[in-house]
Design a protein around this motif. Structure first.
Motif, mmCIF file in Angstrom:
data_model
loop_
_atom_site.group_PDB
_atom_site.id
_atom_site.type_symbol
_atom_site.label_atom_id
_atom_site.label_comp_id
_atom_site.label_asym_id
_atom_site.label_seq_id
_atom_site.Cartn_x
_atom_site.Cartn_y
_atom_site.Cartn_z
ATOM 1 N N VAL A 1 0.827 -1.212 0.000
ATOM 2 C CA VAL A 1 0.000 0.000 0.000
ATOM 3 C C VAL A 1 0.864 1.265 0.000
ATOM 4 C CG1 VAL A 1 -1.636 1.322 1.417
ATOM 5 C CG2 VAL A 1 -2.059 -1.093 0.946
ATOM 6 N N SER B 1 2.259 0.336 6.977
ATOM 7 C CA SER B 1 1.824 -0.385 5.780
ATOM 8 C C SER B 1 3.038 -0.832 4.954
ATOM 9 C CB SER B 1 0.852 0.454 4.950
ATOM 10 O OG SER B 1 1.507 1.493 4.304
ATOM 11 N N GLN C 1 -5.911 -4.924 2.457
ATOM 12 C CA GLN C 1 -4.927 -4.121 1.715
ATOM 13 C C GLN C 1 -5.514 -3.633 0.393
ATOM 14 O OE1 GLN C 1 -1.328 -3.965 2.578
ATOM 15 N NE2 GLN C 1 -1.686 -4.978 4.525
ATOM 16 N N LEU D 1 -7.845 -0.232 -0.404
ATOM 17 C CA LEU D 1 -7.119 0.829 -1.119
ATOM 18 C C LEU D 1 -7.810 1.190 -2.430
ATOM 19 C CD1 LEU D 1 -4.630 2.662 -1.009
ATOM 20 C CD2 LEU D 1 -3.437 0.967 -2.408
ATOM 21 N N TYR E 1 -5.251 7.631 2.545
ATOM 22 C CA TYR E 1 -5.132 6.623 1.483
ATOM 23 C C TYR E 1 -5.764 7.013 0.147
ATOM 24 C CZ TYR E 1 -3.090 3.646 5.024
ATOM 25 O OH TYR E 1 -2.242 3.136 5.982
ATOM 26 N N SER F 1 -3.002 7.745 -2.766
ATOM 27 C CA SER F 1 -2.933 6.726 -3.826
ATOM 28 C C SER F 1 -3.257 7.339 -5.188
ATOM 29 C CB SER F 1 -3.875 5.548 -3.522
ATOM 30 O OG SER F 1 -5.206 5.987 -3.562
#
Ligand code: PRX
Length: 683
Positions: free
Chosen positions: A106, A182, A304, A308, A344, A348
């Motif tokens: 991640v 992570s 995970q 995500l 996140y 991301s």
């Protein structure tokens, strides 16, 4: 089956919605930029899902979830080993397995892949508590710090699968701590820094965490919070804690014991590089404790890859995020909103995320909007309670700042009433921004219901979270579990089918997970909320249908507060309910009965009870009103009739329902009289 009721009158709600729509038609609604739905479709797969029509994509996402999510997972996430098995889900077992044999990391998805392309892009803007001050952190810097902390953790023996408890202020090192966990495959368990030492201790013990990361002090609204002192108190009750890393936030001279390690010093001695741990899609990413209607808070466990992917996509498509936007979610990282939409989701996507350390009224009620002007924020995401509070201070605090950068305004955590919605839309957003009322939960990982900005047919409506995100199939069930079909119905909100973002289990207690979410309505995920579906098929959340209350967007189980009150030696029994509160949405109202022979002054009792709740949970859970009752309304089988207590707390004495089934019907009159006396003494 648990008794389920829906707390709102559907006809009223429908009437209100009609009225609001008429009002809505009167504004000039400028749509935000087009959202390219075809981006949801990886280019090599465009043939299968290429379309700009939300409805068409939505239908496909429900009809072919494996194909839909599988394609997105391959294109949106970076895999160490791509998966070959997309899903294996069984609602009756509470089993959600997605992208099963895939391997990824991640933190690599949130950092390394952006550092390779755009290392100097800003990842975080830390809006510090000190008014008018912020610091920026680039993706390159964030990766460097994350690697240093990852190495620090590894050198102190923390390994894949361990749980690390974080008790930190909103700060870059808090984000680094999450990402470092992570990176090495440890699960973080962030505990909101407003929880008491006792609440922290119980969460540390439940997770079996041997490591805690905290700060010397926190700052909120100019006040210092002695975080390290709280941790010392908590750790004294947890023999399993082996080390406490202490970050310096204020530089206060805090006592350091044998197990305490200065965080920045330890990190400075470590290398800037750390190879990310290969993690299976279904390994645990984090735990986050949340309250339910019974028992102690449960550690909601997220995965995970599924988590995500869901945070990644909802961030982009619920808020209409476009590269270059400055996104500001003002939630604390101690709640799920902070996890998914401060950390996140934005990272991301390679976005710039504002990390807000302060409170909306410090140094004055213009704090948010001064920040919007200074940081040129494009998307702002906050809580209805703060909006309700700020609107009381008047429009000048908003209008004195330039808000032309704003395009989307989001809300989350509790129902937003029409007055607050219109103020947000008309005054803050100058009627040119899209207001997105997003409904979701700690358990869902990301937004499940929301109007989506863009040129489609989901027109935001006040008080409506409107419609499901891709892949989410809401259903309304009556209390017998029968599905309510068609529109203009209200019932218990459930979800049919799996969604990658959904929680995987309750840490260490899958049976509790099953009982809480999957047995009330077999075959569905039960949200605990009631909802109404209007004539357009849009959803309006009508509130919790269980014994959970929502205070300023903070979710609390009434049982937790009752447990704290019951510790008092003079208390025989207690019952806690929510009552309507102008700013907080709901306030906490506690009824207590005393043991026979108890002799204590009322003021002392109330003070001691408030202190007990503060100690056991935290200040935000302290009841606003405590009524000493001569008895509680109970059925003959001993069940407390909370419906009656809720009505009395809300000053609504009409239609208290059939009280003849109560063991002692006369109790109701006593409670009403005592309540009136109490209110009179307060006024
Ligand atoms: O009752 C709903 C309310 O908050 C609950 C979830 O709380 P929590 O897990 O702490 O997560 C809050 C942030 C995602 C829900 O069951 N809730 C959340 N969003 C809304 C809401 N109620 C009405 N409207 C919303 N937009």
């Amino acid at each position: 089956m648990n008794s389920i009721y829906v707390g709102q009158n559907a006809t009223n709600v429908l009437f209100r919605s009609l009225f609001q729509r008429l009002r809505l038609k009167s504004f000039r609604k400028v749509q935000t930029r087009s959202l390219f739905l075809s981006e949801l479709v990886p280019s090599q797969h465009k043939l299968s899902f290429v379309t700009r029509d939300h409805e068409e994509i939505y239908k496909k996402s429900i009809q072919e979830p494996g194909k839909f999510w599988g394609e997105l997972a391959l294109s949106k996430l970076q895999w160490i080993t791509p998966f070959t098995k997309t899903m294996d889900c069984e609602m009756s077992k509470g089993q959600h397995k997605w992208f099963m044999d895939g391997v990824l990391n991640v933190s690599e998805n949130c950092l390394d892949r952006h550092v390779q392309r755009t290392p100097d892009n800003i990842a975080l803007i830390w809006e510090k508590d000190e008014p008018g001050t912020h610091e920026t952190v680039s993706y390159r810097e964030l990766l460097k710090m994350t690697c240093q902390l990852s190495n620090t953790l590894k050198n102190h023996g923390i390994k894949k699968g361990d749980r690390v408890c974080l008790y930190l202020p909103n700060s870059p090192l808090a984000v680094v701590s999450m990402l470092a966990c992570s990176r090495i495959g440890a699960a973080h368990s962030v505990v909101f820094a407003g929880f008491s030492a006792d609440a922290l201790a119980s969460r540390i013990m439940d997770a079996g965490a041997e490591t805690v990361i905290t700060a010397d002090q926190g700052l909120r609204g100019g006040k210092t919070i002695n975080l390290k002192q709280m941790v010392d108190e908590a750790v004294s009750k947890c023999s399993g804690v082996k080390r406490v890393f202490v970050m310096s936030r204020t530089g206060a001279d805090v006592p350091m014991g044998k197990i305490d390690i200065p965080l920045e010093k330890a990190m400075s001695e470590e290398s800037n590089e750390c190879i990310p741990e290969p993690m299976n899609s279904e390994d645990m990413l984090f735990l986050l404790y949340t309250s339910g209607s019974t028992g102690k808070p449960k550690g909601i466990q997220h995965s995970q890859a599924g988590y995500l992917l869901y945070a990644n996509l909802t961030f982009k498509h619920v808020f209409g995020y476009e590269p270059g936007d400055i996104f500001s979610c003002v939630a604390d990282i101690g709640w799920i909103t902070g996890h998914s939409y401060v950390v996140y989701g934005p990272l991301s996507n390679g976005a710039t995320s504002v990390l807000f350390e302060s409170i909306p009224t410090y140094p004055d009620p213009g704090r948010y909007w001064e920040m919007v002007e200074r940081l040129k924020i494009n998307i702002f995401y906050g809580a209805p309670t703060a909006i309700r509070l700020l609107l009381k201070y008047g429009n000048d605090w908003v209008e004195k700042y330039d808000r032309s950068s704003l395009k989307v305004l989001g809300t989350v955590g509790e129902p937003i009433n029409a007055e607050a919605w219109y103020w947000y839309n008309d005054i803050v957003g100058e009627k040119r921004c899209t207001v997105v009322d997003t409904w979701w939960q700690t358990e869902t990982g990301g937004v499940f219901l929301a109007p989506r900005p863009g040129p489609d047919n989901s027109m935001p409506k006040p008080e409506f979270a409107t419609r499901p995100f891709f892949g989410v199939e809401p259903v309304l069930l009556d209390s017998n579990g029968k599905e309510l079909v068609g529109n203009n119905v209200s019932g218990n909100l459930c979800i049919r089918g799996s969604v990658p973002g959904l929680a995987r289990t309750v840490y260490g207690d899958h049976q509790r997970f099953l009982e809480t979410y999957y047995t009330t309505f077999p075959g569905y995920y039960f949200t605990g909320d009631g909802a109404l579906r209007d004539e357009d098929g849009h959803y309006r959340i009508t509130g919790r249908v269980d014994d959970v209350i929502n205070i300023s967007g903070h979710r609390l189980g009434t049982a937790e507060i009752e447990d704290a009150l019951d510790y008092h030696p003079d208390v025989a029994e207690s019952a806690v309910v929510g009552f309507p509160h102008e700013i907080k949405g709901e306030g906490i109202y506690a009824y207590v009965t005393l043991k026979e022979g108890a002799v204590i002054k009322l003021e002392d009792l109330v003070l001691q009870l408030k202190n007990l709740v503060k100690k056991e949970i935290g200040s935000f859970a302290v009841p606003e009103i405590i009524q000493v009752a001569s008895g509680l309304p109970k059925t003959r089988s001993g069940k407390i009739m909370r419906r009656i207590l809720r009505k009395v707390a809300a000053n609504d004495f009409h239609d208290l329902g059939d009280v003849s089934t109560l063991a002692e019907p006369s109790v109701v009159k006593d409670i009403v009289d005592e309540h009136k006396k109490l209110m009179h003494s307060k006024s």
